[in-house]
Design a protein around this motif. Structure first.
Motif, mmCIF file in Angstrom:
data_model
loop_
_atom_site.group_PDB
_atom_site.id
_atom_site.type_symbol
_atom_site.label_atom_id
_atom_site.label_comp_id
_atom_site.label_asym_id
_atom_site.label_seq_id
_atom_site.Cartn_x
_atom_site.Cartn_y
_atom_site.Cartn_z
ATOM 1 N N GLU A 7 0.869 -1.177 0.000
ATOM 2 C CA GLU A 7 0.000 0.000 0.000
ATOM 3 C C GLU A 7 0.902 1.221 0.000
ATOM 4 O O GLU A 7 1.953 1.229 0.653
ATOM 5 C CB GLU A 7 -0.916 0.021 1.228
ATOM 6 N N GLY A 8 0.499 2.232 -0.727
ATOM 7 C CA GLY A 8 1.308 3.441 -0.793
ATOM 8 C C GLY A 8 0.647 4.497 -1.648
ATOM 9 O O GLY A 8 -0.573 4.464 -1.874
ATOM 10 N N TYR A 9 1.445 5.444 -2.099
ATOM 11 C CA TYR A 9 0.970 6.537 -2.937
ATOM 12 C C TYR A 9 1.784 6.571 -4.225
ATOM 13 O O TYR A 9 3.008 6.438 -4.201
ATOM 14 C CB TYR A 9 1.087 7.887 -2.216
ATOM 15 N N GLY A 13 0.068 11.144 -6.404
ATOM 16 C CA GLY A 13 -0.448 11.419 -5.072
ATOM 17 C C GLY A 13 -1.652 10.596 -4.685
ATOM 18 O O GLY A 13 -2.128 10.694 -3.547
ATOM 19 N N HIS A 14 -2.170 9.769 -5.596
ATOM 20 C CA HIS A 14 -3.333 8.944 -5.295
ATOM 21 C C HIS A 14 -2.907 7.660 -4.587
ATOM 22 O O HIS A 14 -1.819 7.136 -4.829
ATOM 23 C CB HIS A 14 -4.101 8.603 -6.563
ATOM 24 N N ALA A 15 -3.806 7.158 -3.724
ATOM 25 C CA ALA A 15 -3.538 5.910 -3.017
ATOM 26 C C ALA A 15 -3.433 4.764 -4.017
ATOM 27 O O ALA A 15 -4.158 4.719 -5.013
ATOM 28 C CB ALA A 15 -4.634 5.629 -1.999
ATOM 29 N N GLU A 16 -2.516 3.856 -3.737
ATOM 30 C CA GLU A 16 -2.292 2.726 -4.636
ATOM 31 C C GLU A 16 -2.033 1.486 -3.792
ATOM 32 O O GLU A 16 -1.353 1.549 -2.767
ATOM 33 C CB GLU A 16 -1.095 3.012 -5.544
ATOM 34 N N ASN A 17 -2.609 0.352 -4.211
ATOM 35 C CA ASN A 17 -2.340 -0.901 -3.518
ATOM 36 C C ASN A 17 -2.399 -2.036 -4.515
ATOM 37 O O ASN A 17 -2.975 -1.905 -5.596
ATOM 38 C CB ASN A 17 -3.332 -1.122 -2.379
ATOM 39 N N VAL A 37 6.339 4.588 -6.496
ATOM 40 C CA VAL A 37 5.389 4.340 -5.408
ATOM 41 C C VAL A 37 6.058 4.639 -4.074
ATOM 42 O O VAL A 37 7.131 4.111 -3.769
ATOM 43 C CB VAL A 37 4.891 2.879 -5.424
ATOM 44 N N THR A 38 5.424 5.499 -3.279
ATOM 45 C CA THR A 38 5.895 5.779 -1.921
ATOM 46 C C THR A 38 5.166 4.837 -0.980
ATOM 47 O O THR A 38 3.953 4.944 -0.782
ATOM 48 C CB THR A 38 5.610 7.242 -1.532
#
Length: 410
Positions: A7-9, A13-17, A37-38
């Protein structure tokens, strides 16, 4: 190779998983970091799924998380064009990622490309990375890769997705105008209830006169809404969640879908449209060399929002593997028309399912189109008439109250 959940950003800047395949956690971190991906969570996937969690621990989603059908179709068309040029799979994915207008698709293809460079097959890499595309997409990639016909299979996939998108747009288009009329009528009723009615009632009470019955009813509605709006808002929100299928309870969602499928006119359109798409998907999978049980399961996964039908497809596949006929399972489902059941039975007995289901898909698609046109023709004037009568009653009530006030003044 181990699979890690993350899970990250993303860079936007959008959430990503999702999941990533890597030899170690460190390598998984480096792969995701290279994609921009952060991370704030990275763990080995133990095979659990959201379905194993209690409903109150699951993420609430307002859609199935898949890309719009037309975006998936455009991606399939782009891949078909690139595969037909004779480029390698890596070059195809690299160019496709650069060519697509969708940031989500670009990020997905870049992730697949990383897995390809690690030695995974295209279909396996696409499946591991996939959270955006229909399961049919992965199935067609796998079949195309096995038969060395990736371009052909992607064109077939694009054609199927275009048909699905067209059918969905027709149904939504049929409901837009009636929905606008309903919203306008509700807004008008609220304006009359909260603004006009409270202004007229004191004129009657000040002279000791009894307000007209309709005006009194509107005032009662005003008081009820004003004192119970919190509860009403909560009930409305809960009903909306159930309607959208966001509460992960397949039994409850199936009941809601059954109600819609039993609705006059609209229910028939929904049944014909869904079964036409299911038959079309089965035809393409069978023509590509998929076995019938596998085709049934893949189609069920692809139409997972149609719980009423996909349960039948899964159980039909189980029936085949236990030595029975798939058509026997469809006999127990009242939402499946006799035409579909009999054509499937005949095709299964004569080993001509691609022909019989192809005829079913075409026939049901034409019937769904005709029913949609009839729905538009019938629904619009009926709702307009009903709302017109309601507005007329409101105007008559208000004008009558105003005239009565004038008589009291003189």
């Amino acid at each position: 190779m181990p699979i890690f959940k993350y899970e990250g950003y993303g860079e936007d800047g959008h959430a990503e998983n999702g999941t990533v395949s890597a030899a170690s956690e460190k390598l998984a971190f480096e792969i995701l970091q290279s994609r921009g991906v952060t991370l704030f969570s990275l763990a080995l996937d133990d095979g659990g799924s959201a379905a194993d969690l209690p409903w109150y621990k699951r993420d609430i989603q307002f859609s199935d998380g898949l890309l719009p059908t037309d975006v998936q179709a455009s991606t399939a068309e782009l891949l078909a064009t690139l595969f037909s040029s004779g480029l390698s799979e890596r070059e195809v994915l690299r160019i496709a990622a650069l060519s697509t207008d969708s940031h989500a698709v670009r990020r997905h293809l870049e992730g697949v490309l990383v897995l390809l460079e690690d030695g995974d097959r295209l279909a396996d890499a696409f499946s591991q990375q996939n959270t955006l595309f229909s399961p049919l997409f992965t199935a067609f990639l796998r079949l195309g890769e096995d038969a060395n016909e990736l371009s052909t299979m992607m064109r077939s996939m694009a054609a199927l997705l275009r048909k699905q998108s067209k059918s969905k747009q027709k149904i939504l288009g049929a409901l837009i105008y009636p929905a606008i009329l309903m919203i306008a009528a509700i807004i008008l009723l609220l304006v009359v209830t909260f603004y006009l009615t409270p202004s007229l009632i004191p004129l009657f009470t000040s002279v000791g006169a009894t307000p007209p019955a309709t005006l009194g009813a509107l005032m009662t509605l005003n008081e009820f809404l004003a004192s119970n709006w919190v509860w009403l808002a909560g009930v409305t929100t809960l009903a909306g969640l159930v309607f959208l299928g966001t509460i992960p309870n397949s039994k409850a969602r199936r009941k809601v879908q059954t109600v819609f499928l039993c609705t006059p006119f609209l229910g028939r359109v929904l049944r014909l449209n869904a079964l036409s798409q299911i038959a079309g998907a089965l035809v393409l999978l069978l023509k590509a060399g998929e076995t019938l049980p596998a085709a049934l399961r893949t189609t069920a996964d692809a139409f997972s929002t149609q719980d009423v039908f996909n349960v039948c497809l899964f159980e039909a596949a189980d029936a085949l593997e236990s030595g029975r006929r798939a058509a026997d399972r469809f006999e127990d489902e009242p939402q499946i028309p006799a035409t579909f059941r009999e054509m499937f039975r005949v095709g299964e007995e004569t080993n001509s399912l691609t022909d019989t289901l192809g005829a079913v898909a075409e026939t049901f698609a034409l019937q769904a189109d005709r029913q949609t046109e009839r729905l538009i023709t019938l629904l619009t004037p009926v709702i307009t008439l009903i709302l017109g009568l309601g507005i007329g009653v409101l105007i008559y009530t208000l004008m009558g109250a105003i005239l009565e006030v004038n008589q009291l003044a003189f």
